[in-house]
Design a protein around this motif. Structure first.
Motif, PDB file in Angstrom:
ATOM      1  N   TYR A   1       0.826  -1.217   0.000  1.00 28.87           N
ATOM      2  CA  TYR A   1       0.000   0.000   0.000  1.00 28.87           C
ATOM      3  C   TYR A   1       0.860   1.268   0.000  1.00 28.87           C
ATOM      4  O   TYR A   1       0.356   2.351  -0.282  1.00 28.87           O
ATOM      5  N   HIS A   2       2.125   1.143   0.386  1.00 26.95           N
ATOM      6  CA  HIS A   2       3.019   2.302   0.448  1.00 26.95           C
ATOM      7  C   HIS A   2       4.415   1.855   0.034  1.00 26.95           C
ATOM      8  O   HIS A   2       4.660   0.665  -0.128  1.00 26.95           O
TER       9      HIS A   2
ATOM     10  N   GLU B   1      -9.124  12.067  -2.337  1.00 27.00           N
ATOM     11  CA  GLU B   1      -8.108  11.011  -2.311  1.00 27.00           C
ATOM     12  C   GLU B   1      -8.609   9.814  -3.117  1.00 27.00           C
ATOM     13  O   GLU B   1      -9.738   9.361  -2.924  1.00 27.00           O
TER      14      GLU B   1
ATOM     15  N   GLY C   1      -8.189   6.110  -3.208  1.00 27.31           N
ATOM     16  CA  GLY C   1      -7.667   4.983  -2.440  1.00 27.31           C
ATOM     17  C   GLY C   1      -7.465   5.318  -0.970  1.00 27.31           C
ATOM     18  O   GLY C   1      -6.370   5.697  -0.551  1.00 27.31           O
ATOM     19  N   PHE C   2      -8.514   5.163  -0.153  1.00 23.36           N
ATOM     20  CA  PHE C   2      -8.433   5.478   1.290  1.00 23.36           C
ATOM     21  C   PHE C   2      -7.536   4.472   2.025  1.00 23.36           C
ATOM     22  O   PHE C   2      -6.765   4.845   2.912  1.00 23.36           O
ATOM     23  N   GLY C   3      -7.671   3.182   1.694  1.00 24.60           N
ATOM     24  CA  GLY C   3      -6.802   2.134   2.235  1.00 24.60           C
ATOM     25  C   GLY C   3      -6.676   2.151   3.746  1.00 24.60           C
ATOM     26  O   GLY C   3      -7.651   1.979   4.471  1.00 24.60           O
ATOM     27  N   THR C   4      -5.466   2.375   4.247  1.00 26.24           N
ATOM     28  CA  THR C   4      -5.201   2.368   5.687  1.00 26.24           C
ATOM     29  C   THR C   4      -5.602   3.676   6.364  1.00 26.24           C
ATOM     30  O   THR C   4      -5.530   3.771   7.600  1.00 26.24           O
TER      31      THR C   4
ATOM     32  N   ASN D   1      -2.989   8.741   4.770  1.00 28.13           N
ATOM     33  CA  ASN D   1      -2.987  10.097   4.195  1.00 28.13           C
ATOM     34  C   ASN D   1      -4.030  10.977   4.898  1.00 28.13           C
ATOM     35  O   ASN D   1      -3.792  12.159   5.135  1.00 28.13           O
TER      36      ASN D   1
ATOM     37  N   GLU E   1     -12.831   4.434  -1.969  1.00 26.71           N
ATOM     38  CA  GLU E   1     -12.233   3.128  -1.640  1.00 26.71           C
ATOM     39  C   GLU E   1     -13.242   2.019  -1.917  1.00 26.71           C
ATOM     40  O   GLU E   1     -14.202   1.851  -1.164  1.00 26.71           O
ATOM     41  N   PRO E   2     -13.047   1.253  -3.000  1.00 29.04           N
ATOM     42  CA  PRO E   2     -13.985   0.158  -3.265  1.00 29.04           C
ATOM     43  C   PRO E   2     -13.801  -1.057  -2.355  1.00 29.04           C
ATOM     44  O   PRO E   2     -14.721  -1.866  -2.211  1.00 29.04           O
TER      45      PRO E   2
ATOM     46  N   THR F   1     -15.464   3.341  -6.882  1.00 33.35           N
ATOM     47  CA  THR F   1     -14.242   3.371  -7.691  1.00 33.35           C
ATOM     48  C   THR F   1     -14.040   4.766  -8.276  1.00 33.35           C
ATOM     49  O   THR F   1     -14.996   5.534  -8.445  1.00 33.35           O
ATOM     50  N   LEU F   2     -12.806   5.034  -8.642  1.00 27.61           N
ATOM     51  CA  LEU F   2     -12.505   6.284  -9.347  1.00 27.61           C
ATOM     52  C   LEU F   2     -13.290   6.337 -10.660  1.00 27.61           C
ATOM     53  O   LEU F   2     -13.808   7.390 -11.043  1.00 27.61           O
ATOM     54  N   GLU F   3     -13.359   5.207 -11.354  1.00 25.78           N
ATOM     55  CA  GLU F   3     -13.984   5.186 -12.678  1.00 25.78           C
ATOM     56  C   GLU F   3     -15.449   5.617 -12.636  1.00 25.78           C
ATOM     57  O   GLU F   3     -16.013   6.028 -13.652  1.00 25.78           O
TER      58      GLU F   3
ATOM     59  N   ASP G   1      -3.467   8.064  -5.129  1.00 27.37           N
ATOM     60  CA  ASP G   1      -2.712   7.021  -4.417  1.00 27.37           C
ATOM     61  C   ASP G   1      -3.231   5.637  -4.788  1.00 27.37           C
ATOM     62  O   ASP G   1      -3.502   4.807  -3.929  1.00 27.37           O
TER      63      ASP G   1
ATOM     64  N   GLN H   1      -2.100  -2.008 -11.609  1.00 29.47           N
ATOM     65  CA  GLN H   1      -3.489  -1.608 -11.880  1.00 29.47           C
ATOM     66  C   GLN H   1      -3.477  -0.575 -13.012  1.00 29.47           C
ATOM     67  O   GLN H   1      -3.843   0.591 -12.822  1.00 29.47           O
TER      68      GLN H   1
HETATM   69  C1  SAM Z   1      -1.586   2.157  -2.887  1.00 26.43           C
HETATM   70  S1  SAM Z   1      -3.043   1.769  -1.944  1.00 26.43           S
HETATM   71  C2  SAM Z   1      -3.074   3.282  -1.036  1.00 26.43           C
HETATM   72  C3  SAM Z   1      -4.065   3.388   0.039  1.00 26.43           C
HETATM   73  C4  SAM Z   1      -4.082   4.557   0.997  1.00 26.43           C
HETATM   74  N1  SAM Z   1      -3.949   5.845   0.406  1.00 26.43           N
HETATM   75  C5  SAM Z   1      -3.231   4.344   2.197  1.00 26.43           C
HETATM   76  O1  SAM Z   1      -2.526   5.277   2.609  1.00 26.43           O
HETATM   77  O2  SAM Z   1      -3.294   3.268   2.776  1.00 26.43           O
HETATM   78  C6  SAM Z   1      -4.284   1.866  -3.227  1.00 26.43           C
HETATM   79  C7  SAM Z   1      -5.705   1.875  -2.758  1.00 26.43           C
HETATM   80  O3  SAM Z   1      -6.582   2.059  -3.889  1.00 26.43           O
HETATM   81  C8  SAM Z   1      -7.718   1.244  -3.729  1.00 26.43           C
HETATM   82  N2  SAM Z   1      -8.355   0.996  -5.045  1.00 26.43           N
HETATM   83  C9  SAM Z   1      -8.304  -0.137  -5.794  1.00 26.43           C
HETATM   84  N3  SAM Z   1      -9.022   0.024  -6.931  1.00 26.43           N
HETATM   85  C10 SAM Z   1      -9.546   1.276  -6.900  1.00 26.43           C
HETATM   86  C11 SAM Z   1     -10.397   2.001  -7.775  1.00 26.43           C
HETATM   87  N4  SAM Z   1     -10.828   1.474  -8.926  1.00 26.43           N
HETATM   88  N5  SAM Z   1     -10.761   3.258  -7.425  1.00 26.43           N
HETATM   89  C12 SAM Z   1     -10.312   3.810  -6.248  1.00 26.43           C
HETATM   90  N6  SAM Z   1      -9.492   3.155  -5.379  1.00 26.43           N
HETATM   91  C13 SAM Z   1      -9.113   1.914  -5.695  1.00 26.43           C
HETATM   92  C14 SAM Z   1      -7.150  -0.008  -3.097  1.00 26.43           C
HETATM   93  O4  SAM Z   1      -8.141  -0.815  -2.498  1.00 26.43           O
HETATM   94  C15 SAM Z   1      -6.150   0.570  -2.111  1.00 26.43           C
HETATM   95  O5  SAM Z   1      -6.747   0.847  -0.877  1.00 26.43           O
END
Ligand code: SAM
Length: 224
Positions: free
Chosen positions: A25-26, A60, A62-65, A68, A89-90, A141-143, A157, A164
């Protein structure tokens, strides 16, 4: 999300490793250091230096963890700037895994409560996390994101382009750049040539700037 495990990075902070993608993720050179450099310093602080304002809106991808978002919230407290933070964040990360992340160990004491609040906030609704940060998490999703001219900064991010690729092509990237206001700032850790060409084609002025440890360059674009 299944298939995730916690690993240590170079600055002692954790990140998540996604087994299916074979991707972290980072940066493994330092998760916290990377987030602070790429998104806070070169995104948020850069924008604040050029914008005389008391409030700012951030998207942002990708919220993930939530790292950010946490660092942004602490920066908002420090600068007393009100931040509206939207994040996509999907695939939300399980609470049990989030509880074991060590991000708040070396941060100000209030960081732990903020981190918990960021994660406990329900999806699809706006929440006031502190007087200086409103959070809106979208499980999307972003899309599928269609906002236009709304954000001052985009933290891009997504997972790396080789993992991807579709998120780094114009169809998806345009969902992020369309959401920026004029003079809005797009920042990401990637320095890929194709990304810079795509951002230029989408109407951004693009610069390569110094990256975090382990990465010579990263990318910043400004919507013109
Ligand atoms: C590189 S990680 C970064 C996460 C976060 N910013 C962090 O600090 O933990 C990428 C993130 O994008 C999310 N992701 C995957 N597909 C995505 C999509 N189509 N649109 C938006 N986010 C997506 C993933 O699930 C993941 O949490």
């Amino acid at each position: 999300m299944e298939g995730l495990k916690i690993i240590d990075t170079g600055d002692g902070s954790h990140t998540l490793y996604n087994k299916a993608l074979d991707e972290t993720y980072h940066s493994t050179h330092g998760a916290l250091t990377e987030s602070q450099h790429v998104f806070i310093k070169e995104g948020l602080q850069f924008k604040l230096d050029t914008l005389n304002t008391k409030e700012i809106s951030i998207l942002e991808v990708g919220f993930g963890t939530g790292l950010n978002a946490l660092l942004t919230c602490l920066e908002a407290e420090k600068t007393q700037i009100k931040i509206y933070y939207h994040t996509l964040e999907p695939y939300p990360v399980d609470a049990e895994l989030l509880d074991s992340l060590n991000y708040t160990l070396n941060l100000p004491q209030k960081a732990k409560a903020i981190f918990n609040d960021l994660h406990q906030a329900t999806w699809e609704e706006r929440h006031s996390i502190t007087p200086f940060l409103d959070l809106h998490k979208l499980q999307a999703t972003l899309e599928s994101f269609r906002e236009r001219n709304k954000f001052d900064v985009v933290y891009f991010d997504a997972f790396a382009p080789r993992k991807q690729p579709e998120l780094w092509e114009n169809a998806a990237l345009s969902c992020a750049t369309n959401s920026l206001k004029q003079h809005g700032v797009f920042v990401t850790y990637s320095a890929m040539g194709a990304l810079k060409r795509n951002l230029k084609a989408l109407g951004l002025e693009v610069s390569s700037i110094s990256g975090p440890p382990g990465k010579r360059e990263m990318t910043r674009g400004i919507k013109i």
